[in-house]
Write a protein that holds these residues in place. Structure first.
Motif, PDB file in Angstrom:
ATOM      1  N   PHE A  92       0.836  -1.203   0.000  1.00  0.00           N
ATOM      2  CA  PHE A  92       0.000   0.000   0.000  1.00  0.00           C
ATOM      3  C   PHE A  92       0.872   1.254   0.000  1.00  0.00           C
ATOM      4  O   PHE A  92       0.602   2.231   0.703  1.00  0.00           O
ATOM      5  N   THR A  93       1.915   1.239  -0.804  1.00  0.00           N
ATOM      6  CA  THR A  93       2.851   2.366  -0.849  1.00  0.00           C
ATOM      7  C   THR A  93       2.285   3.595  -1.548  1.00  0.00           C
ATOM      8  O   THR A  93       2.880   4.666  -1.480  1.00  0.00           O
ATOM      9  N   ASN A 151       6.814  -2.195  -5.591  1.00  0.00           N
ATOM     10  CA  ASN A 151       7.922  -1.476  -6.219  1.00  0.00           C
ATOM     11  C   ASN A 151       7.315  -0.413  -7.134  1.00  0.00           C
ATOM     12  O   ASN A 151       7.143  -0.623  -8.334  1.00  0.00           O
ATOM     13  N   PRO A 152       6.935   0.735  -6.576  1.00  0.00           N
ATOM     14  CA  PRO A 152       6.154   1.724  -7.334  1.00  0.00           C
ATOM     15  C   PRO A 152       6.795   2.173  -8.638  1.00  0.00           C
ATOM     16  O   PRO A 152       6.083   2.494  -9.595  1.00  0.00           O
ATOM     17  N   LEU A 153       8.124   2.211  -8.713  1.00  0.00           N
ATOM     18  CA  LEU A 153       8.791   2.749  -9.894  1.00  0.00           C
ATOM     19  C   LEU A 153       9.181   1.666 -10.903  1.00  0.00           C
ATOM     20  O   LEU A 153       9.968   1.935 -11.814  1.00  0.00           O
ATOM     21  N   ASP A 166       7.778  -1.619 -15.805  1.00  0.00           N
ATOM     22  CA  ASP A 166       6.633  -2.199 -16.506  1.00  0.00           C
ATOM     23  C   ASP A 166       5.308  -1.601 -16.052  1.00  0.00           C
ATOM     24  O   ASP A 166       4.244  -1.960 -16.574  1.00  0.00           O
ATOM     25  N   GLY A 167       5.342  -0.695 -15.055  1.00  0.00           N
ATOM     26  CA  GLY A 167       4.142  -0.025 -14.590  1.00  0.00           C
ATOM     27  C   GLY A 167       3.270  -0.848 -13.674  1.00  0.00           C
ATOM     28  O   GLY A 167       2.212  -0.379 -13.242  1.00  0.00           O
ATOM     29  N   LEU A 168       3.671  -2.061 -13.352  1.00  0.00           N
ATOM     30  CA  LEU A 168       2.845  -2.948 -12.545  1.00  0.00           C
ATOM     31  C   LEU A 168       3.250  -2.968 -11.083  1.00  0.00           C
ATOM     32  O   LEU A 168       2.731  -3.772 -10.295  1.00  0.00           O
ATOM     33  N   ALA A 188       2.348   6.406 -10.315  1.00  0.00           N
ATOM     34  CA  ALA A 188       2.846   5.784  -9.092  1.00  0.00           C
ATOM     35  C   ALA A 188       3.900   6.652  -8.428  1.00  0.00           C
ATOM     36  O   ALA A 188       3.924   6.785  -7.195  1.00  0.00           O
ATOM     37  N   GLN A 189       4.786   7.243  -9.228  1.00  0.00           N
ATOM     38  CA  GLN A 189       5.819   8.092  -8.628  1.00  0.00           C
ATOM     39  C   GLN A 189       5.189   9.259  -7.878  1.00  0.00           C
ATOM     40  O   GLN A 189       5.599   9.579  -6.750  1.00  0.00           O
TER      41      GLN A 189
END
Length: 537
Positions: free
Chosen positions: A53-54, A76-78, A81-83, A233-234
């Motif tokens: 839950f980052t 791994n938010p960054l 692959d965007g996943l 995400a970033q």
């Protein structure tokens, strides 16, 4: 670099950043898949890794009996692959309670998410009570999310005790820290409007503010779905932004940078440079936008189209007409920019498209609200510079739309029309005129424009006695070029706006202050400057 919310001098209440360390109670089996090993880069805006839950939690689009709850899983938010370092299908549980300790739980449910959804979760929770504060959280396996605070709208026909609403726009991650979001959260609003440019599409260092960039974008300029997912995400890892999302439900509309700078309909920013994949790029941007915002299912995109214009009713007090001023517009006249351009006055040109324009005018006709509020992106009032030019990207570049919408609320007898605007990275307070060529013509509405959260860097204060914008446009009553947001208080009798500013966004945790306050009185369009409210800075 420190996280933008760390070691901040701000004092936050229990509702500003709502933590949840307790278990969810009776829960189902663990998620059907676990995240890949977390390896997110540490730096400004990134919380500790090893959790899913980052990206925080959010809620949005409330009505009297339901609200959307949102989260997105990312170990791994960054991840490129965007996943977000996730795989497989994950079962996510949610619960909503009347108290922040989750002792009075009123609803529970489960959602499944996977790579096709970008590991986002949208739970439309029904069966709630009108005008009520709630707290919510999620669980995936052993991971428990932070808690969020949300609120349902009052019942239709009910005024309630008033509405604390804040609105913001334009948060360029590289240009500064998101401290303004933290201050917005500390105000504990009931509702937040975000009017676009939530993310920016540029690769690192291709858009540099006058005060320099303080942190970098990850990845290339956004074009693919993976690019947009990574960029959202970033931004979402920033803890100040997370605090603003967790404090209240949001109403969101995008502007241009969620796709491509100054795009218009099917036309991209620089038509002279071929971009044959633009429609696909727009579809990718819309899909990532939906995945990362607390939007209802009816806003889920279909290819390169997304339905974002909608009315959200806040009892009898206010209607919020959220507009889309990018997807249906004609291309900017005279090759965009600031121009003296005869084509801008062509009545056939449209900013909203015919269908959205007809919808909005019908909303005006049906309205019985005390305040009708347009939540939209670009400058509405007439604004000329010393050479007589106007902005082709604003409503001035689409004079027919500007006039038809104004006539629409006049013909419908809208009691109190108020336009809320973002985009221009500057605070403005404008009176809307029946005829801008005649300074003595009637004031027929009011526009409040928020500056940026960070875009443009620190900015500087403006001297009203030495400001050509005000001299050339007497219907403009205030302008300030610092960063911040607008805080409002809406009651039956008045609509009050506090223009909030920070002296710097290149240093995290700077204080905020109210630079100016204005009141719009019921049945009296226009602006009266007032002193800041006692006990509030």
């Amino acid at each position: 670099m420190p996280v933008s919310g760390e070691n901040s001098p701000l004092t936050t209440s229990r509702r500003t950043v709502l933590a949840s360390g307790a278990a969810l109670g009776a829960v189902a089996a663990a998620a059907t898949a676990l995240p890949l090993a977390a390896s997110a880069a540490q730096g400004a805006g990134n919380p500790s890794t090893g959790e899913v839950f980052t990206l925080g939690v959010a809620s949005g689009d409330p009505d009297p009996y339901s609200v959307v709850l949102w989260t997105r899983l990312a170990a791994n938010p960054l991840a490129e692959d965007g996943l977000g370092g996730m795989r497989g299908t994950v079962e996510v549980e949610w619960e909503i309670a009347r108290d922040e300790r989750f002792r009075r739980i009123v609803r529970r449910g489960r959602e499944r998410t996977n790579a096709d959804a970008g590991y986002a979760v949208h739970a439309e929770v029904a069966g709630l009570a009108p005008g009520t504060e709630y707290f919510y959280r999620f669980r995936a396996g052993r991971h428990v999310s932070p808690a969020g605070r949300t609120r349902t709208a009052p019942a239709f026909g009910v005024f309630g005790s008033g509405l604390a609403m804040s609105f913001a726009s334009c948060s360029q991650y590289e240009h500064g820290y998101f401290t303004a979001y933290r201050h917005l959260a500390a105000d504990e609003p009931d509702l937040v409007l975000h009017l676009g440019d939530y993310i920016y599409e540029y690769k690192a260092d291709s858009y540099v503010s006058p005060t320099g960039n303080v942190r970098d974008h990850s990845g290339p300029e956004t074009e693919t779905l993976a690019n947009y997912r990574q960029r959202h995400a970033q931004y979402r890892t920033d803890t100040d932004l997370q605090a603003a999302h967790a404090v209240a439900p949001w109403l969101v509309v995008p502007d241009d940078h969620e796709v491509d700078n100054n795009w218009a309909g099917d036309v991209y920013e620089k038509p002279e440079i071929p971009q044959p994949n633009f429609i696909e790029r727009r579809a990718n941007a819309f899909r990532a936008l939906y995945e990362n915002m607390p939007l209802r299912r009816h806003s889920k995109p279909s290819g390169s189209h997304i339905r974002l214009y909608r009315t959200v009713r806040w009892g009898a007090l206010a209607n919020f007409h959220m507009l889309d001023t990018r997807q249906y517009r004609d291309d900017q006249a005279c090759d965009d920019g600031w121009k003296v351009c005869a084509d801008a006055a062509d009545p056939a040109r449209t900013l909203t498209g015919d269908e959205q324009e007809a919808w909005l005018i019908e909303q005006f006709r049906r309205s019985r609200a005390r305040w009708d509020v347009l939540g939209q992106q670009v400058f509405f009032a007439r604004r000329v510079n010393a050479s007589g030019a106007t902005s082709m990207d604003s409503w001035d570049g689409y004079r027919g739309s500007q006039e038809r919408i104004t006539e629409g609320w006049l013909d419908a007898g809208v009691r109190n029309p108020v336009v809320l605007t973002g985009d221009v990275h500057t605070h403005w307070a404008n009176e809307l005129k029946a005829n801008y060529a005649d300074p003595d013509s009637d004031v027929v509405g009011t526009e409040l424009v928020t500056t940026s959260i960070t875009s443009g860097g620190n900015g500087a204060d403006s001297d009203p006695n030495d400001d050509n914008n005000l001299k050339l446009n007497p219907h403009i009553k205030f302008r300030n070029n610092q960063r911040g947001y607008v805080r409002t208080r809406i009651t039956r009798d008045e609509f009050r706006a506090d223009f909030r500013v920070l002296d710097k966004v290149t240093e995290p945790g700077r204080p905020a202050r109210t630079r100016a306050s204005f009141v719009i009185a019921d049945r009296n369009p226009g602006l009266t400057e007032v002193a800041p409210p006692l006990g509030r800075v």
